[in-house]
Design a protein around this motif. Structure first.
Motif, PDB file in Angstrom:
ATOM      1  N   GLU A   1       7.795 -47.863  40.944  1.00 31.19           N
ATOM      2  CA  GLU A   1       7.300 -46.487  41.018  1.00 31.19           C
ATOM      3  C   GLU A   1       7.025 -45.919  39.625  1.00 31.19           C
ATOM      4  O   GLU A   1       6.031 -45.219  39.420  1.00 31.19           O
ATOM      5  CB  GLU A   1       8.316 -45.598  41.730  1.00 31.19           C
ATOM      6  CG  GLU A   1       8.408 -45.828  43.232  1.00 31.19           C
ATOM      7  CD  GLU A   1       9.393 -44.874  43.883  1.00 31.19           C
ATOM      8  OE1 GLU A   1       9.561 -43.748  43.355  1.00 31.19           O
ATOM      9  OE2 GLU A   1       9.991 -45.239  44.896  1.00 31.19           O
ATOM     10  N   LEU A   2       7.915 -46.200  38.697  1.00 30.13           N
ATOM     11  CA  LEU A   2       7.753 -45.648  37.352  1.00 30.13           C
ATOM     12  C   LEU A   2       6.516 -46.217  36.666  1.00 30.13           C
ATOM     13  O   LEU A   2       5.739 -45.493  36.059  1.00 30.13           O
ATOM     14  CB  LEU A   2       8.987 -45.960  36.502  1.00 30.13           C
ATOM     15  CG  LEU A   2      10.194 -45.053  36.663  1.00 30.13           C
ATOM     16  CD1 LEU A   2      11.401 -45.623  35.920  1.00 30.13           C
ATOM     17  CD2 LEU A   2       9.887 -43.653  36.148  1.00 30.13           C
ATOM     18  N   GLY A   3       6.355 -47.522  36.720  1.00 27.81           N
ATOM     19  CA  GLY A   3       5.226 -48.147  36.057  1.00 27.81           C
ATOM     20  C   GLY A   3       5.367 -48.105  34.546  1.00 27.81           C
ATOM     21  O   GLY A   3       6.291 -47.501  33.992  1.00 27.81           O
ATOM     22  N   GLU A   4       4.425 -48.737  33.864  1.00 27.44           N
ATOM     23  CA  GLU A   4       4.494 -48.830  32.407  1.00 27.44           C
ATOM     24  C   GLU A   4       4.327 -47.477  31.724  1.00 27.44           C
ATOM     25  O   GLU A   4       4.758 -47.286  30.587  1.00 27.44           O
ATOM     26  CB  GLU A   4       3.427 -49.794  31.890  1.00 27.44           C
ATOM     27  CG  GLU A   4       3.680 -51.241  32.286  1.00 27.44           C
ATOM     28  CD  GLU A   4       2.686 -52.188  31.672  1.00 27.44           C
ATOM     29  OE1 GLU A   4       1.842 -51.719  30.854  1.00 27.44           O
ATOM     30  OE2 GLU A   4       2.732 -53.386  31.977  1.00 27.44           O
ATOM     31  N   ALA A   5       3.683 -46.538  32.404  1.00 24.94           N
ATOM     32  CA  ALA A   5       3.458 -45.220  31.806  1.00 24.94           C
ATOM     33  C   ALA A   5       4.526 -44.217  32.218  1.00 24.94           C
ATOM     34  O   ALA A   5       4.423 -43.040  31.888  1.00 24.94           O
ATOM     35  CB  ALA A   5       2.072 -44.702  32.186  1.00 24.94           C
ATOM     36  N   GLY A   6       5.552 -44.664  32.929  1.00 24.26           N
ATOM     37  CA  GLY A   6       6.602 -43.756  33.366  1.00 24.26           C
ATOM     38  C   GLY A   6       7.416 -43.210  32.219  1.00 24.26           C
ATOM     39  O   GLY A   6       7.347 -43.696  31.080  1.00 24.26           O
ATOM     40  N   ASP A   7       8.212 -42.207  32.514  1.00 28.73           N
ATOM     41  CA  ASP A   7       9.041 -41.562  31.499  1.00 28.73           C
ATOM     42  C   ASP A   7       9.905 -42.590  30.779  1.00 28.73           C
ATOM     43  O   ASP A   7      10.599 -43.399  31.394  1.00 28.73           O
ATOM     44  CB  ASP A   7       9.930 -40.517  32.177  1.00 28.73           C
ATOM     45  CG  ASP A   7      10.853 -39.831  31.196  1.00 28.73           C
ATOM     46  OD1 ASP A   7      10.370 -38.950  30.475  1.00 28.73           O
ATOM     47  OD2 ASP A   7      12.043 -40.191  31.145  1.00 28.73           O
TER      48      ASP A   7
END
Length: 204
Positions: free
Chosen positions: A29-35
């Motif tokens: 869900e977070l992915g590489e661009a997540g916080d």
């Protein structure tokens, strides 16, 4: 962080498989661009669910990458949520035998690292992530508190993988980072873990 905390409770309760599954879903869900803070915390705990030392190392490196992203952020107060680009990516680029940085704290133990889900370690790496988001003044202060335990976990990972030179590199960085903190924060547990790992490394 609430959902991460729920999975951590499963981990500490002994249900490592379910914790690993939940962490995996959150990571997707977070992915590489997540916080960056959330990715750092998640990768740190995910490492503690791994059965294979190589997988454990990979997740500790991901935690380091996220922490490097935090280090690149401007100082903004408490770390409950700002965004970050994520630094160097997921691979061995963050550490390796001669990497640029180290990694997080952890619930490790047998090789002298932080808390003790897996042995008689005695640090505070996992708790440090939770404490940091509660209002340490400035992202830079939070990042400084992360790096001793991040390096310590990497040193233990490399020792498990029979890579003593890489272990020595990160152990020295862990000690330097802890010394740089002085008496800032609760680093005594990390220092104790460093000393234990030092004895193991010399013994081998």
């Amino acid at each position: 962080m609430t959902r991460i905390g729920q999975a951590v409770m499963l981990l500490h309760g002994g249900d490592r498989e379910e914790a690993r599954n939940r962490f995996g879903e959150l990571w997707a869900e977070l992915g590489e661009a997540g916080d960056a803070f959330h990715r750092c915390a998640l990768a740190h705990y995910m490492a503690d669910t791994q059965d294979d030392p190589g997988d454990e190392l990979a997740w500790d490196l991901r935690a380091l990458t996220a922490a490097a992203g935090l280090a690149d952020e401007p100082t903004t107060g408490d770390r409950t949520g700002g965004r970050a680009d994520g630094g160097r990516g997921d691979g061995d680029t963050a550490g390796g035998d001669g990497g640029d940085d180290g990694t997080t704290g952890g619930d490790r133990g047998d090789d002298g690292t932080a808390d003790g889900d897996r042995g008689d370690g005695g640090g505070t790496g996992g708790d440090r992530l939770a404490e940091a988001r509660e209002g340490v003044p400035g992202a830079s202060s939070v990042v400084r508190a992360f790096f001793p335990s991040l390096h310590l976990n990497l040193a233990a990972d490399y020792l498990k993988l029979q890579r003593p030179e890489a272990a020595r590199l990160h152990l020295d960085r862990a000690r330097d980072a802890a010394d740089a903190l002085g008496h800032e924060g609760d680093v005594n547990g990390v220092r104790a873990g460093i000393d234990r790992l030092e004895r193991l490394l010399r013994g081998r």
